[in-house]
Write a protein that holds these residues in place. Structure first.
Motif, short mmCIF file in Angstrom:
data_model
loop_
_atom_site.label_atom_id
_atom_site.label_comp_id
_atom_site.label_asym_id
_atom_site.label_seq_id
_atom_site.Cartn_x
_atom_site.Cartn_y
_atom_site.Cartn_z
N ARG A 59 65.62 42.00 38.13
CA ARG A 59 64.72 42.20 37.31
C ARG A 59 64.62 41.49 36.43
NH1 ARG A 59 67.31 44.07 32.70
NH2 ARG A 59 69.67 44.22 32.88
N LEU A 64 61.76 41.73 33.05
CA LEU A 64 62.04 43.39 33.10
C LEU A 64 63.97 43.73 32.49
CD1 LEU A 64 61.94 45.21 36.40
CD2 LEU A 64 60.52 45.62 34.07
N THR A 92 56.97 57.13 39.51
CA THR A 92 57.34 56.48 38.03
C THR A 92 57.98 55.13 38.86
OG1 THR A 92 56.68 58.00 36.57
CG2 THR A 92 57.67 56.18 35.63
N ASN A 94 59.01 52.49 36.79
CA ASN A 94 60.47 52.36 35.39
C ASN A 94 61.51 52.65 36.02
OD1 ASN A 94 57.16 51.34 35.01
ND2 ASN A 94 59.33 50.41 33.36
N VAL A 111 66.45 53.51 33.74
CA VAL A 111 64.63 53.09 33.80
C VAL A 111 65.19 51.84 33.32
CG1 VAL A 111 62.97 53.36 31.93
CG2 VAL A 111 64.13 55.24 33.34
N ALA A 113 62.18 47.93 31.79
CA ALA A 113 61.43 47.68 30.72
C ALA A 113 60.74 46.24 30.51
CB ALA A 113 61.14 49.13 30.40
N ARG A 114 60.14 46.05 29.88
CA ARG A 114 59.99 44.46 29.89
C ARG A 114 60.94 44.26 29.20
NH1 ARG A 114 55.36 45.86 30.82
NH2 ARG A 114 54.43 46.20 28.55
N ASP A 118 58.04 48.34 24.81
CA ASP A 118 57.78 48.27 25.99
C ASP A 118 58.92 49.76 26.82
OD1 ASP A 118 56.62 48.73 28.70
OD2 ASP A 118 58.48 47.97 29.78
N TYR A 119 59.72 50.01 26.07
CA TYR A 119 60.62 50.84 26.63
C TYR A 119 60.39 52.14 25.44
CZ TYR A 119 64.40 54.00 27.52
OH TYR A 119 65.86 54.79 27.62
N PHE A 122 56.69 53.43 27.50
CA PHE A 122 57.63 54.86 28.30
C PHE A 122 58.25 55.65 27.94
CE2 PHE A 122 60.26 55.78 30.98
CZ PHE A 122 60.17 55.60 32.40
#
Length: 158
Positions: A59, A64, A92, A94, A111, A113-114, A118-119, A122
């Motif tokens: 990831r 991510l 989804t 993510n 979850v 995220a980048r 980003d989180y 989201f």
């Protein structure tokens, strides 16, 4: 469902290590000919013990860098709200995992995220839009000490 004898347990363990292993290589590891090995493998697939094959991706190398464990509480628990919640979770990307849990919260999500921005997006655009969500609590992973999808395989005791 086929019994998990020593040979089936070995097949499952080997394939969890290398899902691209050929039938010839499996048979070699099991010291059996290819046809009986192939039959065992097909029975394991047809019974649903083997659900599929996939590549394990890194990831972080995909950008991510954030992994969060999210606890959600919901006010709506009727069939329609639950079905819509599940539909959104399933589509989804993510959200890697979602579990309906006991305790103070209704769901636990994993979850990715980048980054934190980003989180945050989201949370605002996806999680807060889920039907009936009344509480969102996040725990961010600081260090991943173990990550595995490999299950322990034990021989059936008949």
């Amino acid at each position: 469902m086929p019994d998990i004898d020593a040979a089936n347990a070995k097949i499952l363990s080997l394939l969890q290590e290398d899902g691209r292993m050929t039938n010839a290589r499996l048979a070699e590891h099991l010291s059996m000919s290819e046809t009986p090995c192939w039959r065992r493998l097909k029975r394991l697939e047809e019974s649903g013990i083997i659900e599929g094959y996939q590549a394990n991706l890194n990831r972080r190398k995909l950008g991510l860098g954030v992994m969060a464990f999210v606890q959600l509480s919901c006010s709506e628990h009727d069939q329609a709200a639950t079905a819509e919640f599940q539909r959104i979770v399933e589509i989804t990307p993510n959200i890697l995992a979602c579990h309906n849990t006991t305790g103070a919260d209704d769901f636990l999500l994993v979850v990715v995220a980048r980054d934190l921005d980003d989180y945050s997006r989201f949370i605002d655009t996806t999680l807060r839009q889920l039907p009936g969500v009344t509480s969102i609590r996040s725990n961010l992973s600081l260090k991943e000490m173990k990550s595995s999808s490999k299950l322990p395989v034990e021989i059936s005791r008949s």
